[in-house]
Motif scaffolding. Sequence first.
Motif, PDB file in Angstrom:
ATOM      1  N   GLY A 165      37.050  31.137  40.164  1.00 46.47           N
ATOM      2  CA  GLY A 165      37.712  32.295  40.747  1.00 46.47           C
ATOM      3  C   GLY A 165      38.582  31.919  41.937  1.00 46.47           C
ATOM      4  O   GLY A 165      39.692  32.430  42.091  1.00 46.47           O
ATOM      5  N   ASN A 166      38.074  31.025  42.778  1.00 48.58           N
ATOM      6  CA  ASN A 166      38.854  30.563  43.929  1.00 48.58           C
ATOM      7  C   ASN A 166      40.134  29.877  43.477  1.00 48.58           C
ATOM      8  O   ASN A 166      41.206  30.108  44.044  1.00 48.58           O
ATOM      9  N   VAL A 167      40.025  29.034  42.455  1.00 45.24           N
ATOM     10  CA  VAL A 167      41.188  28.311  41.948  1.00 45.24           C
ATOM     11  C   VAL A 167      42.202  29.287  41.354  1.00 45.24           C
ATOM     12  O   VAL A 167      43.403  29.202  41.630  1.00 45.24           O
ATOM     13  N   LYS A 168      41.702  30.222  40.554  1.00 43.04           N
ATOM     14  CA  LYS A 168      42.589  31.203  39.926  1.00 43.04           C
ATOM     15  C   LYS A 168      43.284  32.073  40.970  1.00 43.04           C
ATOM     16  O   LYS A 168      44.482  32.344  40.874  1.00 43.04           O
ATOM     17  N   GLU A 169      42.530  32.492  41.967  1.00 43.17           N
ATOM     18  CA  GLU A 169      43.100  33.336  43.008  1.00 43.17           C
ATOM     19  C   GLU A 169      44.187  32.579  43.775  1.00 43.17           C
ATOM     20  O   GLU A 169      45.269  33.110  44.027  1.00 43.17           O
ATOM     21  N   ALA A 170      43.917  31.335  44.117  1.00 40.69           N
ATOM     22  CA  ALA A 170      44.899  30.523  44.833  1.00 40.69           C
ATOM     23  C   ALA A 170      46.140  30.290  43.980  1.00 40.69           C
ATOM     24  O   ALA A 170      47.270  30.375  44.473  1.00 40.69           O
ATOM     25  N   ALA A 171      45.935  30.006  42.706  1.00 44.06           N
ATOM     26  CA  ALA A 171      47.072  29.795  41.809  1.00 44.06           C
ATOM     27  C   ALA A 171      47.906  31.068  41.693  1.00 44.06           C
ATOM     28  O   ALA A 171      49.134  31.009  41.655  1.00 44.06           O
ATOM     29  N   GLY A 172      47.247  32.198  41.658  1.00 41.80           N
ATOM     30  CA  GLY A 172      47.949  33.466  41.589  1.00 41.80           C
ATOM     31  C   GLY A 172      48.783  33.721  42.830  1.00 41.80           C
ATOM     32  O   GLY A 172      49.914  34.206  42.755  1.00 41.80           O
ATOM     33  N   LYS A 173      48.232  33.361  43.991  1.00 46.08           N
ATOM     34  CA  LYS A 173      48.977  33.540  45.241  1.00 46.08           C
ATOM     35  C   LYS A 173      50.196  32.629  45.275  1.00 46.08           C
ATOM     36  O   LYS A 173      51.273  33.040  45.687  1.00 46.08           O
ATOM     37  N   VAL A 174      50.009  31.379  44.841  1.00 48.23           N
ATOM     38  CA  VAL A 174      51.110  30.409  44.869  1.00 48.23           C
ATOM     39  C   VAL A 174      52.227  30.813  43.918  1.00 48.23           C
ATOM     40  O   VAL A 174      53.407  30.726  44.260  1.00 48.23           O
ATOM     41  N   THR A 175      51.855  31.257  42.738  1.00 49.13           N
ATOM     42  CA  THR A 175      52.861  31.605  41.735  1.00 49.13           C
ATOM     43  C   THR A 175      53.367  33.037  41.872  1.00 49.13           C
ATOM     44  O   THR A 175      54.332  33.410  41.211  1.00 49.13           O
ATOM     45  N   GLY A 176      52.708  33.822  42.707  1.00 45.05           N
ATOM     46  CA  GLY A 176      53.107  35.205  42.880  1.00 45.05           C
ATOM     47  C   GLY A 176      52.612  36.125  41.779  1.00 45.05           C
ATOM     48  O   GLY A 176      53.089  37.238  41.626  1.00 45.05           O
ATOM     49  N   SER A 177      51.624  35.659  41.025  1.00 39.03           N
ATOM     50  CA  SER A 177      51.081  36.439  39.925  1.00 39.03           C
ATOM     51  C   SER A 177      49.914  37.299  40.434  1.00 39.03           C
ATOM     52  O   SER A 177      48.819  36.797  40.677  1.00 39.03           O
ATOM     53  N   LYS A 178      50.175  38.573  40.595  1.00 41.78           N
ATOM     54  CA  LYS A 178      49.130  39.491  41.056  1.00 41.78           C
ATOM     55  C   LYS A 178      47.993  39.599  40.043  1.00 41.78           C
ATOM     56  O   LYS A 178      46.838  39.760  40.410  1.00 41.78           O
ATOM     57  N   LYS A 179      48.333  39.497  38.757  1.00 43.62           N
ATOM     58  CA  LYS A 179      47.319  39.595  37.708  1.00 43.62           C
ATOM     59  C   LYS A 179      46.334  38.422  37.815  1.00 43.62           C
ATOM     60  O   LYS A 179      45.121  38.614  37.775  1.00 43.62           O
ATOM     61  N   MET A 180      46.865  37.208  37.953  1.00 41.99           N
ATOM     62  CA  MET A 180      45.996  36.031  38.046  1.00 41.99           C
ATOM     63  C   MET A 180      45.165  36.075  39.326  1.00 41.99           C
ATOM     64  O   MET A 180      43.983  35.726  39.324  1.00 41.99           O
ATOM     65  N   GLU A 181      45.774  36.550  40.396  1.00 39.06           N
ATOM     66  CA  GLU A 181      45.057  36.670  41.660  1.00 39.06           C
ATOM     67  C   GLU A 181      43.895  37.654  41.521  1.00 39.06           C
ATOM     68  O   GLU A 181      42.779  37.391  41.970  1.00 39.06           O
ATOM     69  N   ALA A 182      44.137  38.779  40.855  1.00 43.20           N
ATOM     70  CA  ALA A 182      43.084  39.780  40.637  1.00 43.20           C
ATOM     71  C   ALA A 182      41.979  39.237  39.734  1.00 43.20           C
ATOM     72  O   ALA A 182      40.792  39.476  39.984  1.00 43.20           O
TER      73      ALA A 182
END
Length: 55
Positions: free
Chosen positions: A15-32
């Motif tokens: 979850g931490n990895v996915k959330e960070a990746a979402g923040k970096v890429t700007g993907s709100k869905k992945m961050e959620a």
Amino acid sequence: MDKNRVEGAAKEVKGNVKEAAGKVTGSKKMEAEGKMDKAAGKVQSTVGKAKDAVK
């Protein structure tokens, strides 16, 4: 150590990895999704801790 604690910790890390990746890429869905995985991991880990305490 209970199996739930191990799996819960793995979900939290995922979850931490996915959330960070979402923040970096700007993907709100992945961050959620990452936040949801983290929360599920915490719950599963808590269940494992409770099972260990009962033993």
